[in-house]
Scaffold this motif. Structure first.
Motif, PDB file in Angstrom:
ATOM      1  N   ASP A 158       3.395 -16.479   7.475  1.00 57.50           N
ATOM      2  CA  ASP A 158       2.024 -16.823   7.114  1.00 57.50           C
ATOM      3  C   ASP A 158       1.370 -15.582   6.503  1.00 57.50           C
ATOM      4  O   ASP A 158       0.820 -14.739   7.200  1.00 57.50           O
ATOM      5  CB  ASP A 158       1.259 -17.298   8.347  1.00 57.50           C
ATOM      6  N   ALA A 159       1.469 -15.505   5.183  1.00 56.61           N
ATOM      7  CA  ALA A 159       0.892 -14.386   4.437  1.00 56.61           C
ATOM      8  C   ALA A 159      -0.399 -14.820   3.745  1.00 56.61           C
ATOM      9  O   ALA A 159      -0.765 -14.272   2.699  1.00 56.61           O
ATOM     10  CB  ALA A 159       1.906 -13.865   3.423  1.00 56.61           C
ATOM     11  N   ALA A 160      -1.095 -15.792   4.339  1.00 54.42           N
ATOM     12  CA  ALA A 160      -2.288 -16.372   3.711  1.00 54.42           C
ATOM     13  C   ALA A 160      -3.297 -15.313   3.319  1.00 54.42           C
ATOM     14  O   ALA A 160      -3.938 -15.410   2.264  1.00 54.42           O
ATOM     15  CB  ALA A 160      -2.923 -17.395   4.656  1.00 54.42           C
ATOM     16  N   VAL A 161      -3.450 -14.269   4.154  1.00 49.50           N
ATOM     17  CA  VAL A 161      -4.474 -13.250   3.899  1.00 49.50           C
ATOM     18  C   VAL A 161      -3.908 -12.013   3.212  1.00 49.50           C
ATOM     19  O   VAL A 161      -4.648 -11.053   2.978  1.00 49.50           O
ATOM     20  CB  VAL A 161      -5.155 -12.823   5.223  1.00 49.50           C
ATOM     21  N   ALA A 162      -2.613 -12.014   2.893  1.00 51.19           N
ATOM     22  CA  ALA A 162      -1.950 -10.753   2.570  1.00 51.19           C
ATOM     23  C   ALA A 162      -1.343 -10.685   1.185  1.00 51.19           C
ATOM     24  O   ALA A 162      -0.495  -9.821   0.929  1.00 51.19           O
ATOM     25  CB  ALA A 162      -0.861 -10.483   3.617  1.00 51.19           C
ATOM     26  N   GLU A 163      -1.744 -11.544   0.260  1.00 50.77           N
ATOM     27  CA  GLU A 163      -1.165 -11.465  -1.078  1.00 50.77           C
ATOM     28  C   GLU A 163      -1.437 -10.079  -1.674  1.00 50.77           C
ATOM     29  O   GLU A 163      -2.558  -9.575  -1.641  1.00 50.77           O
ATOM     30  CB  GLU A 163      -1.741 -12.542  -1.988  1.00 50.77           C
ATOM     31  N   GLY A 164      -0.392  -9.465  -2.197  1.00 48.00           N
ATOM     32  CA  GLY A 164      -0.503  -8.131  -2.762  1.00 48.00           C
ATOM     33  C   GLY A 164      -0.114  -7.018  -1.812  1.00 48.00           C
ATOM     34  O   GLY A 164       0.113  -5.882  -2.244  1.00 48.00           O
ATOM     35  N   ALA A 165      -0.020  -7.302  -0.519  1.00 44.36           N
ATOM     36  CA  ALA A 165       0.401  -6.290   0.442  1.00 44.36           C
ATOM     37  C   ALA A 165       1.910  -6.061   0.357  1.00 44.36           C
ATOM     38  O   ALA A 165       2.666  -6.961  -0.011  1.00 44.36           O
ATOM     39  CB  ALA A 165       0.016  -6.718   1.863  1.00 44.36           C
ATOM     40  N   VAL A 166       2.334  -4.850   0.695  1.00 38.41           N
ATOM     41  CA  VAL A 166       3.753  -4.477   0.622  1.00 38.41           C
ATOM     42  C   VAL A 166       4.108  -3.713   1.888  1.00 38.41           C
ATOM     43  O   VAL A 166       3.385  -2.800   2.304  1.00 38.41           O
ATOM     44  CB  VAL A 166       4.036  -3.609  -0.617  1.00 38.41           C
ATOM     45  N   LEU A 167       5.230  -4.061   2.504  1.00 40.79           N
ATOM     46  CA  LEU A 167       5.727  -3.374   3.702  1.00 40.79           C
ATOM     47  C   LEU A 167       7.153  -2.928   3.448  1.00 40.79           C
ATOM     48  O   LEU A 167       8.020  -3.742   3.116  1.00 40.79           O
ATOM     49  CB  LEU A 167       5.670  -4.315   4.910  1.00 40.79           C
TER      50      LEU A 167
END
Length: 371
Positions: A158-167
């Motif tokens: 569930d990456a609903a809030v995390a578009e653009g984040a990178v780990l």
């Protein structure tokens, strides 16, 4: 200085473009208002920027989770491990298919699902785990995917809030068997309405999600239904709008990140006084919301209201404590991390068109309260 938490002018710079696109789609001789060439172009654009093998646009982030769970064939008798502190679709997407959401506790600082608790909860009925990135932090996806592989279960990210984040060099949405983004207005890549996408590298899952979003049809033969699907189709006007806005997404995300960096630096000295900021750094960070943990949350929130600064409290009751999910909460089970997050989180403004003066005013006001 009045600084709302949810600004009313998120799309003000795009007002004329939206009107032009509305007219363009509405007068297009094709007269295709859902799942047309603009939706296909947006899916292609997001495949390019995320590296995902398949991107399937749908009606919302919630719709994406529903499609992901259904695509895995999860149903009665199955269990899916979800965070106890989160937005309710992580649980409802499971329960609506007759399966059982099993609530795992969250880390009381990062507020994301605790991998140790996830591993303890895996049983022979577990079909998937559904970690969710929350506010400013991605879940510990390296550890969670390792746990899932070790137990032979799937991962719905569930990456609903995390578009653009990178780990660790891997974009959000790419860690699981299926990943989901949301385009809800106030998300980092929000739109003027609802929308979302499902990401996967598995062609079989991608084909199933595509059919499920459109009543089980394959997109070639209308009124031939291969599955019992749902209506989770994406709007052509919003697809065109998102294509327009995608060009500026990286800059908007960077602005959010810089605001978060500044806040975290300013608030670091306040940890001993009862205000805990998200961990510093950029790896595995998302900037949909910047949420603090405040011991004196009510007093701090009242103070910020006096300073005309908007704030927001998320999920004041953990999911296992909600009436809707009471039957999935085993008697005597406790979720102390989730309870702490519910009782202490306080989100402050981080929208990208905040001025430097406004950002400094927010930080100064919080520091003044603790002084």
């Amino acid at each position: 200085m009045t600084i709302p938490f949810f600004p009313p002018d998120l799309f003000e710079q795009d007002r004329q473009t939206f009107k032009d696109l509305l007219y363009e789609v509405g007068t297009d001789p094709e007269q295709r208002f859902i799942l047309g060439r603009r939706t296909a172009a947006l899916e292609a654009e997001l495949r390019l920027t995320t590296g995902a093998g398949h991107v399937i646009a749908c009606s919302s982030g919630t719709g994406g989770l529903n499609l992901a769970v259904q695509a895995l064939g999860i149903g009665p008798g199955d269990e899916v491990i979800v965070p106890a502190f989160c937005c309710q679709p992580v649980a409802s997407s499971v329960a609506n298919l007759g399966a059982t959401p099993v609530f795992a506790d969250v880390d009381p600082h990062t507020m994301v699902i605790d991998p140790d608790d996830v591993e303890r909860l895996i049983s022979e009925r577990t079909r998937a785990i559904m970690p969710a990135h929350v506010f400013s932090i991605m879940a510990d996806m390296p550890r969670l995917t390792k746990i899932a592989r070790g137990h032979g279960v799937k991962v719905i990210e569930d990456a609903a809030v995390a578009e653009g984040a990178v780990l660790d060099g891997v974009p959000s949405g790419r860690w699981g068997d299926l990943g989901v983004f949301s385009f809800f207005q106030v998300k980092a890549f929000g739109t003027a309405g609802e929308g979302g996408v499902v990401l996967t590298d598995d062609p079989g899952l991608a084909e199933r999600v595509r059919m499920l979003r459109n009543h089980g049809q394959d997109g070639v033969h209308r009124f031939v239904h291969h599955h019992i699907g749902q209506n989770s189709r994406f709007d052509e006007i919003l697809a065109a709008f998102q294509l327009h806005r995608h060009a500026g997404f990286e800059d908007r995300l960077e602005r959010r990140a810089r605001i978060a960096d500044y806040y975290t630096e300013r608030f670091a000295p306040l940890a001993e006084r009862g205000l805990l900021a998200p961990p510093a750094g950029r790896d595995g960070r998302c900037y949909y919301v910047y949420s603090l943990l405040a011991r004196r949350r009510g007093d701090l929130r009242a103070w910020l209201t006096e300073q005309e600064i908007g704030t927001h409290v998320y999920y004041p009751v953990p999911l296992p404590g909600q009436p809707a999910f009471a039957r999935y909460a085993p008697e005597g089970r406790e979720w102390p991390g989730a309870r702490y997050a519910s009782d202490h989180n306080l989100a402050i403004p981080i929208w990208p068109h905040l001025t430097d003066a406004q950002v400094e005013y927010v930080a100064d006001s919080i520091c003044e309260f603790y002084a």
